[in-house]
Write a protein that holds these residues in place. Sequence first.
Motif, PDB file in Angstrom:
ATOM      1  N   THR A  83       1.446   4.051  -1.536  1.00 55.61           N
ATOM      2  CA  THR A  83       0.894   4.322  -2.838  1.00 55.61           C
ATOM      3  C   THR A  83       0.525   2.999  -3.486  1.00 55.61           C
ATOM      4  O   THR A  83      -0.426   2.662  -3.915  1.00 55.61           O
ATOM      5  N   SER A 124       1.680   0.772 -10.837  1.00 57.94           N
ATOM      6  CA  SER A 124       1.151  -0.053 -10.035  1.00 57.94           C
ATOM      7  C   SER A 124      -0.224  -0.499 -10.174  1.00 57.94           C
ATOM      8  O   SER A 124      -0.542  -1.695  -9.896  1.00 57.94           O
ATOM      9  N   VAL A 165       2.154   5.519  -9.877  1.00 59.04           N
ATOM     10  CA  VAL A 165       0.620   5.074  -9.869  1.00 59.04           C
ATOM     11  C   VAL A 165      -0.052   4.171 -11.013  1.00 59.04           C
ATOM     12  O   VAL A 165      -0.565   3.111 -10.565  1.00 59.04           O
ATOM     13  N   TRP A 189       6.652  14.809  -8.810  1.00 62.67           N
ATOM     14  CA  TRP A 189       4.982  14.220  -8.794  1.00 62.67           C
ATOM     15  C   TRP A 189       4.876  13.525  -9.960  1.00 62.67           C
ATOM     16  O   TRP A 189       3.833  12.939 -10.151  1.00 62.67           O
ATOM     17  N   VAL A 219       6.609   6.804   0.561  1.00 65.35           N
ATOM     18  CA  VAL A 219       5.336   7.360  -0.220  1.00 65.35           C
ATOM     19  C   VAL A 219       4.950   6.147  -1.160  1.00 65.35           C
ATOM     20  O   VAL A 219       4.026   6.021  -1.512  1.00 65.35           O
ATOM     21  N   TRP A 270       5.646  10.229  -9.584  1.00 62.21           N
ATOM     22  CA  TRP A 270       4.776   9.672  -8.659  1.00 62.21           C
ATOM     23  C   TRP A 270       3.496   9.293  -9.399  1.00 62.21           C
ATOM     24  O   TRP A 270       3.125   8.061  -9.334  1.00 62.21           O
TER      25      TRP A 270
END
Length: 207
Positions: A155, A13, A10, A3, A151, A6
Amino acid sequence: MDWTLWAGFVLASLIVGLLPGPGVTSIVGYALTAGRSTALASVFGATLGNATAMTLSLLGVGVLLEQSPVAFAALKWAGAAYLVALGGWSIVTAKRGSLAAAEGGPAIRPRTAFWGTFAITSINPKTIIFFVAFTPQFISSDGAYWLQAAVLLVTFSAVVTLSDGFYAVAASWVAGFLKGPDVKLWSQRVGGAVLVAAGVLTVALVD
């Protein structure tokens, strides 16, 4: 999936989504040319296009594009030509029909904007190749590849949809203050010029 990775994805992105490029430029052009509904339609077209480009990259198409200069150039110029033609048509229409501008009728339909941004984002070789190099950095070798890839796809699509939506709403909000036939006419012309600029950027930013 890790995570921490991840969360980093984010953030990355969001930065990618906020950086103005051909997609954002075209969305702003649609907002100035035809209003919020058309601009938002282009946002969802970009969302589908980005998801398509990311899927293709994860399937290995990006590697093929890197090795095929002809395919790379063909896709690049096709997307650019579409935007330039659409923007030029918007300018010509505004020049010929000030009454339509005065009535506030959209020069470009939402469906056209949707498929327009879908085309330039889904077939943009830069986007596909970017995902080839970008996404593997955020996939853990300890987890299932395709689950993590899914995922990341969801996302990225969600984050960029929000950032594109921000541009669409902001540009259409500014356009809402442009009142009167002459101002609307010039707004449509400027929007068309922005679409042409987006087409130029599509070529200029991809070597």
